[in-house]
Design an enzyme around this catalytic site. Structure first.
Site, PDB file in Angstrom:
ATOM      1  N   ASN A 174      21.137 -27.676 -40.828  1.00 49.84           N
ATOM      2  CA  ASN A 174      22.167 -28.392 -40.062  1.00 49.84           C
ATOM      3  C   ASN A 174      23.263 -29.013 -40.926  1.00 49.84           C
ATOM      4  OD1 ASN A 174      20.659 -27.708 -37.861  1.00 49.84           O
ATOM      5  ND2 ASN A 174      19.765 -29.736 -37.548  1.00 49.84           N
TER       6      ASN A 174
ATOM      7  N   SER B  93      25.233 -26.569 -31.755  1.00 49.04           N
ATOM      8  CA  SER B  93      25.715 -27.802 -31.122  1.00 49.04           C
ATOM      9  C   SER B  93      26.578 -28.626 -32.092  1.00 49.04           C
ATOM     10  CB  SER B  93      24.556 -28.627 -30.576  1.00 49.04           C
ATOM     11  OG  SER B  93      23.737 -29.054 -31.626  1.00 49.04           O
TER      12      SER B  93
ATOM     13  N   GLY C 150      13.245 -26.042 -38.744  1.00 53.27           N
ATOM     14  CA  GLY C 150      12.548 -26.381 -39.976  1.00 53.27           C
ATOM     15  C   GLY C 150      11.227 -25.636 -40.085  1.00 53.27           C
TER      16      GLY C 150
ATOM     17  N   HIS D 129      11.021 -29.835 -28.785  1.00 57.82           N
ATOM     18  CA  HIS D 129      10.202 -29.643 -29.981  1.00 57.82           C
ATOM     19  C   HIS D 129       8.971 -30.545 -29.946  1.00 57.82           C
ATOM     20  CE1 HIS D 129      13.359 -27.241 -31.535  1.00 57.82           C
ATOM     21  NE2 HIS D 129      14.198 -28.236 -31.740  1.00 57.82           N
TER      22      HIS D 129
END
Ligand SMILES: *[C@@H]1O[C@H](CO)[C@@H](O)[C@H](O)[C@H]1NC(C)=O
Ligand SMILES: *[C@@H]1O[C@H](CO)[C@@H](O)[C@H](O)[C@H]1NC(C)=O
Ligand SMILES: *[C@@H]1O[C@H](CO)[C@@H](O)[C@H](O)[C@H]1NC(C)=O
Ligand SMILES: *[C@@H]1O[C@H](CO)[C@@H](O)[C@H](O)[C@H]1NC(C)=O
Ligand SMILES: *[C@@H]1O[C@H](CO)[C@@H](O)[C@H](O)[C@H]1NC(C)=O
Ligand SMILES: *[C@@H]1O[C@H](CO)[C@@H](O)[C@H](O)[C@H]1NC(C)=O
Ligand SMILES: *[C@@H]1O[C@H](CO)[C@@H](O)[C@H](O)[C@H]1NC(C)=O
Length: 365
Positions: A182, A203, A289, A335
């Site tokens: 990110n 996003s 991740g 998540h």
């Protein structure tokens, strides 16, 4: 368990205690230098404690609340134990990931594994598809750049607030291959600067680069910090991701045509999802991740994981921010970070990867 079985177990335990007690007495009686023998005994006890914790965490199945006081205390003890690598575990993980997912063949879409006019599925949908046209195809990377060799020591750097003041930068930068997420901020002291692969979240483009076409320099400057790194986006995770990813690619392609941005292959992410579902990990969607740690288990000799800590306080019970660079939180609905963390802890205990949860020492690595 029958009465006789549990009775036998108690007698066995009693015998063990007696034997150890006798051993300790003999040690004290016969050793002239009691100080060093006491050290030896403490050492033996520590080793037993470490072995017990290693066994416990390698099959750890937590209750609903994972981070209880006893969990924190035991994990803190365990993290001070010497690390035990296990080559068998590493090779078993590597082989099964290679067979089921094959990152070398399919981690991202390339000119080699994708055809013009091919219908690309979406990772999270059974109905939506995208038709690859010639102009987008021409901007895909030629081939997978890291095939034919192991990547050596890899550092996978999450965004966890435990990295703040960790002094882990030097250790991370000494890895052969560094993976980040990110467009996370980098600096030499805490998280290091070296970056070989870094993700961009669609996003982020949506929120931070609204006027990408009119003002591309903002993104160009942001990515220039990472030098030669490869950028990767999940363009085919959800339908809304595709346009955002292609817009980012259109900005980056002209400035780095030799190393255009890569798009995760939805085929790879689907098989990876299936791989972990079969092993009992069933979030709505794996975190990026966790995905790239899995990739690293397949591609790297040795995987070191930093900044993965989904709890509000650290091992010393001091509060930690969620991310080392901002206070954003991931979607709980999407998540299951604590469950993913438990998996990482299992892999660490089994000797398959190394989880770093404490500040780094200055004489590292
Ligand atoms: C390594 O892992 C394998 C497979 O789980 C296990 O059988 C073996 O005992 C482990 N070796 C060591 C040294 O712990
Ligand atoms: C993975 O994919 C590559 C490229 O398609 C292929 O050469 C290789 O044999 C595959 N590996 C496995 C284990 O299937
Ligand atoms: C892809 O489809 C277009 C339109 O149907 C067609 O003109 C073109 O020849 C196709 N290209 C390939 C490589 O199949
Ligand atoms: C190919 O796809 C891109 C992205 O969806 C689109 O912008 C472009 O117009 C398409 N090109 C052609 C020739 O259809
Ligand atoms: C990091 O260190 C600075 C100064 O040494 C201190 O003010 C700050 O509270 C520390 N932050 C964390 C999260 O430990
Ligand atoms: C960037 O990569 C190219 C080719 O992979 C290499 O020749 C060049 O030295 C690299 N530049 C830096 C600054 O690492
Ligand atoms: C490195 O980044 C961390 C987190 O943003 C920050 O707390 C620290 O002050 C930075 N250190 C330097 C030397 O920039």
């Amino acid at each position: 368990m029958t009465v006789t079985q549990s009775g036998a177990k108690w007698i066995f335990r009693l015998l063990m205690v007696l034997i150890i007690f006798q051993g300790v007495c003999v040690m004290f009686y016969y050793t002239p230098n009691t100080h060093s023998s006491r050290d030896e005994m403490m050492d033996a006890l520590r080793q037993m404690h470490c072995a017990k914790l290693r066994r416990k965490f390698s099959i750890f199945k937590p209750a609903k609340t994972i981070k209880t006081q006893s969990f924190t205390r035991e994990l803190s003890d365990f993290m001070s134990c010497p690390y035990r690598s296990n080559t068998t575990e590493r090779e078993v993980n590597r082989l099964s990931l290679q067979i089921f997912c094959n990152a070398t063949g399919f981690l991202f879409l390339t000119k080699r594994n994708t055809a013009v006019n091919q219908s690309i599925p979406y990772e999270t949908s059974t109905t939506d598809t995208y038709t690859m046209n010639a102009s987008l195809h021409s901007m895909l990377p030629e081939d997978f750049p890291w095939s034919g060799r192991r990547l050596g020591r890899c550092a996978v750097v999450g965004s966890g607030g435990i990295l703040k003041n960790s002094s882990c930068g030097r250790e991370i930068d000494s890895a052969d291959f560094v993976i980040r997420f990110n467009l996370a901020y980098i600096n030499d002291s805490d998280v290091g600067l070296k970056t070989d692969l870094i993700t961009i979240n669609p996003s982020q483009i949506q929120k931070e680069y609204k006027n990408l076409e009119e003002d591309p320099d903002l993104l160009v400057e942001r990515v220039s910090v990472y030098g030669n790194a490869s950028f990767i986006m999940p363009a085919f995770a959800y339908t809304f991701c595709t346009e955002l990813s292609i817009r980012a690619l259109n900005v980056l392609y002209p400035i780095r045509p030799q190393k255009p941005m890569a798009f995760f292959s939805p085929y790879y992410l689907q098989t990876l999802d299936g791989y972990w579902k079969r092993r009992g990990l069933k979030p709505r969607r794996l975190s990026t991740g966790f995905m790239l740690i899995s990739t690293a288990l397949e591609l790297c000799e040795d995987v070191h994981v930093y900044g993965f800590w989904p709890f509000d306080t650290d091992l010393q019970d001091n509060p930690v921010p969620y991310h080392y660079y901002n206070l954003n939180r991931p979607s709980k609905r999407m998540h299951k970070m604590p469950e993913e963390f438990v998996r990482l802890l299992q892999l660490h205990s089994q000797g398959a990867l190394t989880l770093h949860l404490q500040p780094c020492s200055s004489d590292a690595p």
